[in-house]
Design a protein around this motif. Structure first.
Motif, short mmCIF file in Angstrom:
data_model
loop_
_atom_site.label_atom_id
_atom_site.label_comp_id
_atom_site.label_asym_id
_atom_site.label_seq_id
_atom_site.Cartn_x
_atom_site.Cartn_y
_atom_site.Cartn_z
N PHE A 224 23.32 65.35 -4.52
CA PHE A 224 24.01 64.66 -3.39
C PHE A 224 25.48 64.57 -3.45
CE2 PHE A 224 23.51 61.42 -6.46
CZ PHE A 224 24.51 60.34 -6.51
N ASN A 225 26.29 64.85 -2.18
CA ASN A 225 27.82 64.31 -2.37
C ASN A 225 28.21 62.99 -2.39
OD1 ASN A 225 30.31 64.54 -1.91
ND2 ASN A 225 30.24 66.14 -0.32
N GLU B 178 29.60 61.56 0.51
CA GLU B 178 29.23 61.13 1.79
C GLU B 178 28.15 60.31 1.75
OE1 GLU B 178 27.27 65.02 2.63
OE2 GLU B 178 29.03 66.13 3.10
N PHE C 101 22.61 61.50 1.61
CA PHE C 101 22.23 62.75 2.21
C PHE C 101 22.00 63.66 1.18
CE2 PHE C 101 24.74 60.07 4.94
CZ PHE C 101 23.83 60.01 6.11
N PHE D 172 20.53 67.10 -0.74
CA PHE D 172 20.30 68.43 -0.52
C PHE D 172 19.62 69.04 -1.84
CE2 PHE D 172 24.64 68.20 -1.88
CZ PHE D 172 24.81 69.17 -2.63
N LYS E 65 20.51 74.56 -1.44
CA LYS E 65 21.59 73.82 -0.80
C LYS E 65 21.40 73.47 0.74
CE LYS E 65 24.15 74.81 -4.18
NZ LYS E 65 23.87 74.10 -5.71
N SER E 66 19.87 73.39 0.77
CA SER E 66 19.42 72.91 2.21
C SER E 66 19.25 71.38 2.34
CB SER E 66 18.07 73.65 2.61
OG SER E 66 17.14 73.03 1.71
N SER E 67 19.59 70.74 3.20
CA SER E 67 19.67 69.36 3.57
C SER E 67 18.22 69.08 3.53
CB SER E 67 20.25 68.81 5.14
OG SER E 67 19.87 67.64 5.25
N GLY F 36 17.54 65.79 4.67
CA GLY F 36 17.58 64.45 5.53
C GLY F 36 18.41 63.43 5.11
N LYS F 37 17.93 62.25 5.43
CA LYS F 37 18.55 61.13 4.95
C LYS F 37 17.57 60.10 3.93
CE LYS F 37 19.32 57.75 7.85
NZ LYS F 37 19.66 56.76 9.09
N THR G 220 15.24 64.18 9.14
CA THR G 220 16.31 64.68 9.84
C THR G 220 17.44 63.60 9.69
OG1 THR G 220 15.52 63.43 11.68
CG2 THR G 220 14.74 65.77 11.36
N ASN G 221 18.70 64.00 9.84
CA ASN G 221 19.93 63.23 9.82
C ASN G 221 19.90 62.54 10.85
OD1 ASN G 221 20.65 64.34 7.22
ND2 ASN G 221 21.84 65.61 7.83
#
Length: 126
Positions: free
Chosen positions: A57-58, A61, A91, A93, A98-100, A102-103, A125-126
């Protein structure tokens, strides 16, 4: 000698004020950043315990949704504590693709000697 010390002191104050002003101007909150940095190992552990693959996670963010100080009440008074319930939106990944993912809404109970996960909610989903 006093002039050198005074000038040196003034330069240090000027530099500190400029660094703080730059951070605030860019939208960064140093206190929130320090708080999140200290919570990041617990966030990371919770994510990796709840997802099959290794996730990342970043930190920039992560959103702090709510911080609630827990109070302990008695008949005589309200005791000040250093216990908090912290709600975060993360968020994550997938580390490989490197795919998302979601949340994740994460609620942590933060005490001086312990951090525990109270709830973990994942929405795809975001």
């Amino acid at each position: 000698m006093k002039k050198i010390v005074t000038v040196s002191f003034l330069i240090q104050i000027f530099l500190l004020l400029n660094i703080h002003t730059y951070s605030v101007a860019k939208g960064a909150d140093p206190l929130s950043d320090a708080f999140l940095k200290n919570l990041s190992p617990y966030i990371n552990e919770s994510l990796n315990n709840n997802f099959e693959n290794q996730v990342q996670f970043n930190l920039s963010e992560v959103e702090i949704v709510e911080v609630e100080q827990i109070r302990h009440y008695s008949w005589e008074n309200v005791d000040r504590t250093y216990e908090f319930d912290v709600t975060l939106e993360v968020f994550p990944f997938d580390e490989k693709t490197k795919s998302s993912l979601g949340k994740v809404t994460l609620k942590l109970n933060v005490k001086p000697d312990n951090v525990a996960v109270k709830s973990f909610e994942h929405s795809a989903t975001n």
